[in-house]
Motif scaffolding. Structure first.
Motif, PDB file in Angstrom:
ATOM      1  N   ASP A 122       1.196  -0.714  -0.414  1.00 40.28           N
ATOM      2  CA  ASP A 122      -0.435   0.077   0.202  1.00 40.28           C
ATOM      3  C   ASP A 122       0.388   1.124   0.019  1.00 40.28           C
ATOM      4  N   CYS A 125       2.320   1.527  -3.318  1.00 40.58           N
ATOM      5  CA  CYS A 125       1.497   1.999  -4.763  1.00 40.58           C
ATOM      6  C   CYS A 125       2.024   3.609  -4.443  1.00 40.58           C
ATOM      7  N   GLU A 163       1.646  -7.192  -8.514  1.00 42.68           N
ATOM      8  CA  GLU A 163       0.417  -6.172  -7.465  1.00 42.68           C
ATOM      9  C   GLU A 163       0.744  -4.897  -7.746  1.00 42.68           C
ATOM     10  N   GLU A 166      -0.391  -4.027 -11.415  1.00 40.91           N
ATOM     11  CA  GLU A 166      -2.179  -4.416 -11.860  1.00 40.91           C
ATOM     12  C   GLU A 166      -1.961  -2.938 -11.325  1.00 40.91           C
ATOM     13  N   ARG A 167      -1.689  -2.383  -9.796  1.00 38.58           N
ATOM     14  CA  ARG A 167      -2.662  -1.062  -8.690  1.00 38.58           C
ATOM     15  C   ARG A 167      -2.214   0.272  -9.455  1.00 38.58           C
ATOM     16  N   THR A 168      -0.685   0.009 -10.080  1.00 42.14           N
ATOM     17  CA  THR A 168      -0.123   1.946 -10.831  1.00 42.14           C
ATOM     18  C   THR A 168      -0.013   1.432 -11.995  1.00 42.14           C
ATOM     19  N   THR A 314      -6.601  -4.556   1.409  1.00 45.87           N
ATOM     20  CA  THR A 314      -7.437  -3.528  -0.004  1.00 45.87           C
ATOM     21  C   THR A 314      -6.980  -2.384  -0.489  1.00 45.87           C
ATOM     22  N   ASP A 315      -6.466  -2.128  -1.644  1.00 43.10           N
ATOM     23  CA  ASP A 315      -5.834  -1.021  -2.390  1.00 43.10           C
ATOM     24  C   ASP A 315      -7.149  -0.114  -2.087  1.00 43.10           C
ATOM     25  N   GLY A 317      -5.584   2.843  -2.671  1.00 41.06           N
ATOM     26  CA  GLY A 317      -4.972   4.202  -3.371  1.00 41.06           C
ATOM     27  C   GLY A 317      -4.522   5.105  -2.138  1.00 41.06           C
TER      28      GLY A 317
END
Length: 456
Positions: A122, A125, A163, A166-168, A314-315, A317
C-alpha cells in the motif's frame, strides 16, 4: 519502445562505451548528472542517435515517507534534459528515521528491500503514484538484490511485482542478476518469479556480474557476468522478447574488448533462447512448469486472505498514516541495526545482518574514496581502517559527500592523522570544502584546525 542492446554509461569508461560497436542505448545514474548540462561523452552519443535513460538510485520509493518533491523535480529535469522515453528507479528504501520515529535521519547509501506484505505494498503503490504524477515520462521500477529477508512476508517477489503493476500501471525493469542473487541468498526460484510477474510490463532488463563468498552472492557490478546469470536471462527470453537489455558495470572497469565480449555473450544468449522459444509449442521454465502463475507458499496474490492477518489488505489508493508509521519504525530499526550497531530487530537472521552491515561499511569506504580521492591520498594505507572505524560509530545521514567531510572532521577533532604534514593537508582540504556549519559542531574543529596550522 524497442531499446535494443545497451550498456551502463559511467564517466570512468566513457571512452570505451563510445568505442563499442552495436550500442543502441545507454543508461546513466541520474544523480551523477547535472540538471543543466551533460557530459561531453553523452552529448556525442546522443548526437549519434543513442538513447540515454536516467537511472535513479535515491528516491527510496519503498520508504515510509512520501517521495521528496525536490528529488522528484531533479529526476524530472534530467528526463527533460535527456529527452528520454522513460526514467527508472528501484523498489527499495534508502533512508529511515526522522520525524515519524522521532529519531535521527539515517542514510543507507544502498538499496534495501521492503517487506513483501500487503501493508508495505500500500505504501509503495501510493509513493509510486506520486512519482508518476511528478514525472514527464513513464516510470519503470527495478527489483533489487538482497542479502536479508524480512520476517512475516505474505507475497512472493513475483506476486508483489504483479500486484504493483496491477495497481499503478508502472513498468518493470527486471534485473536478472538480482534474481540470481536472491536465488543464492534467499532460496528464491528465478523461474517461479518470472512465471508470476507480468512479463508484458517489462520495459527493459539488466544484466550484471557478481561474486560468491562463503555462500553469499554479492551483486558487485564489478565482475564479469556469470553463466548462471545468463541462464536467468535465457529463462526470461523463453517467455518474452524484452524491449531492451543492458549490461551494467560500476567498478573495476575492464578494457573495451572485455565489455564487447560480455555483450556478445548477452546477444548469443538472447538469440539461442529466442530460437528455442520459437521452436517449441509450449513455454516452460527450467523446472518444467508452464506459464500459469505458481501458487505461493503463503497465498495466491488473487486470494482474499493472508496468513498474517486473516484478511487481505484492500487497495484504497492511499496508505494510512498508521501504515506509514509502522513502516517507519520497522525500517528505522533495521537500518539502525545495520549502520549504528543497535540490536537486531526480532525475526531477522543475525548472521546475514552482520554480512550486510559489513558490506554497507565497505561500500561507504569505497564510495567516499571515489567522491573524495584526496582522502586516501592524504591518509595513505591507513585510510580504509580509519574510515571503517569511523563508520562503526557514525552512521551516514546526508549522502557520501557530506560523509567525506564528516569523516575528515572527526579525524581532525581527535588529533589525527598524527603526522603533522598529513594533518595540515587534511585541515586545508576540509576548510576548502566545508560549507557553513552550526557553531556547536564547528567550534572544536576550528580550534583543531588553527592548532594544526600554527604548528607548521
Amino acid at each position: 519502445m524497442e531499446l535494443g542492446i545497451g550498456i551502463g554509461w559511467r564517466p570512468e569508461m566513457a571512452d570505451a562505451v563510445e568505442a563499442l560497436p552495436g550500442i543502441d542505448w545507454v543508461e546513466a545514474v541520474a544523480e551523477n548528472l547535472c540538471t543543466d548540462h551533460l557530459p561531453d561523452s553523452l552529448v556525442r552519443l546522443r548526437a549519434r542517435g543513442v538513447t540515454v535513460v536516467p537511472h535513479g538510485v535515491s528516491l527510496g520509493l519503498g520508504g515510509a515517507d512520501r517521495p521528496d518533491p525536490a528529488r522528484l523535480a531533479d529526476l524530472a529535469a534530467r528526463a527533460v534534459l535527456l529527452d528520454t522515453p522513460l526514467v527508472t528507479e528501484h523498489i527499495a528504501f534508502v533512508r529511515a528515521g526522522g520525524p515519524r520515529t522521532a529519531s535521527p535521519r539515517l542514510e543507507a547509501g544502498h538499496l534495501l528491500p521492503v517487506p513483501r506484505t500487503w501493508e508495505a505494498l500500500d505504501v509503495l503503490c501510493e509513493n509510486v503514484r506520486i512519482a508518476q504524477d511528478s514525472l514527464p515520462v513513464p516510470l519503470a521500477l527495478e527489483n533489487i538484490a538482497a542479502l536479508i529477508s524480512w520476517p512475516g512476508e505474505e507475497l512472493t517477489e513475483g506476486q508483489f511485482l504483479a500486484e504493483l503493476v496491477e495497481r499503478t500501471g508502472v513498468r518493470l525493469l527486471i534485473d536478472v542478476a538480482n534474481l540470481h542473487t536472491n536465488h543464492v541468498n534467499r532460496g528464491e526460484d528465478p523461474a517461479k518469479a518470472l512465471d508470476e510477474l507480468p512479463v508484458e510490463a517489462i520495459a527493459y532488463v539488466h544484466v550484471a556480474g557478481g561474486v560468491e563468498k562463503d555462500g553469499v552472492w554479492h551483486d558487485t557490478h564489478a565482475h564479469p557476468v556469470t553463466r548462471p546469470v545468463l541462464d536467468v536471462l535465457a529463462e526470461l527470453r523463453s517467455r518474452i522478447a524484452p524491449p531492451g537489455v543492458l549490461l551494467e558495470r560500476d567498478d573495476d572497469f575492464p578494457p573495451a574488448e572485455e565489455l564487447a565480449g560480455e555483450l556478445t555473450a548477452v546477444r548469443a544468449t538472447l538469440e539461442a533462447a529466442g530460437k528455442a522459444r520459437s521452436g517449441s509449442t509450449s513455454r516452460t521454465g527450467a523446472s518444467g512448469h508452464g506459464v500459469a502463475p505458481a501458487a505461493s507458499p503463503v497465498e495466491s496474490a488473487d486470494d482474499t486472505t493472508t496468513a498474517a492477518t486473516g484478511t487481505r489488505a484492500t487497495d484504497t489508493g492511499v496508505a494510512t498514516d498508521g501504515a506509514r508509521d509502522r513502516a517507519a519504525v520497522a525500517q528505522a530499526a533495521l537500518l539502525s541495526a545495520l549502520v549504528a550497531g543497535t540490536p537486531a530487530p526480532e525475526g531477522f537472521d543475525h548472521r546475514r545482518l552482520g554480512v550486510q552491515s559489513r558490506a554497507l561499511a565497505a561500500k561507504r569506504a569505497d564510495v567516499v574514496a571515489k567522491v573524495a580521492p584526496e582522502l586516501p591520498g592524504i591518509l595513505g594505507d591507513g585510510y580504509r581502517a580509519a574510515f571503517l572505524s569511523y563508520a562503526r560509530t557514525r552512521p551516514m545521514s546526508a549522502g557520501y559527500r557530506r560523509d567525506a567531510l564528516d569523516f575528515a572532521e572527526q579525524l581532525l577533532i581527535t588529533g589525527r592523522p598524527t603526522d603533522d604534514a598529513a594533518r595540515r593537508r587534511l585541515t586545508h582540504w576540509w576548510q576548502d570544502r566545508a560549507a557553513a556549519r552550526p557553531p556547536r559542531r564547528t567550534t572544536r574543529l576550528v580550534r583543531a584546525a588553527r592548532a594544526a596550522i600554527a604548528g607548521r
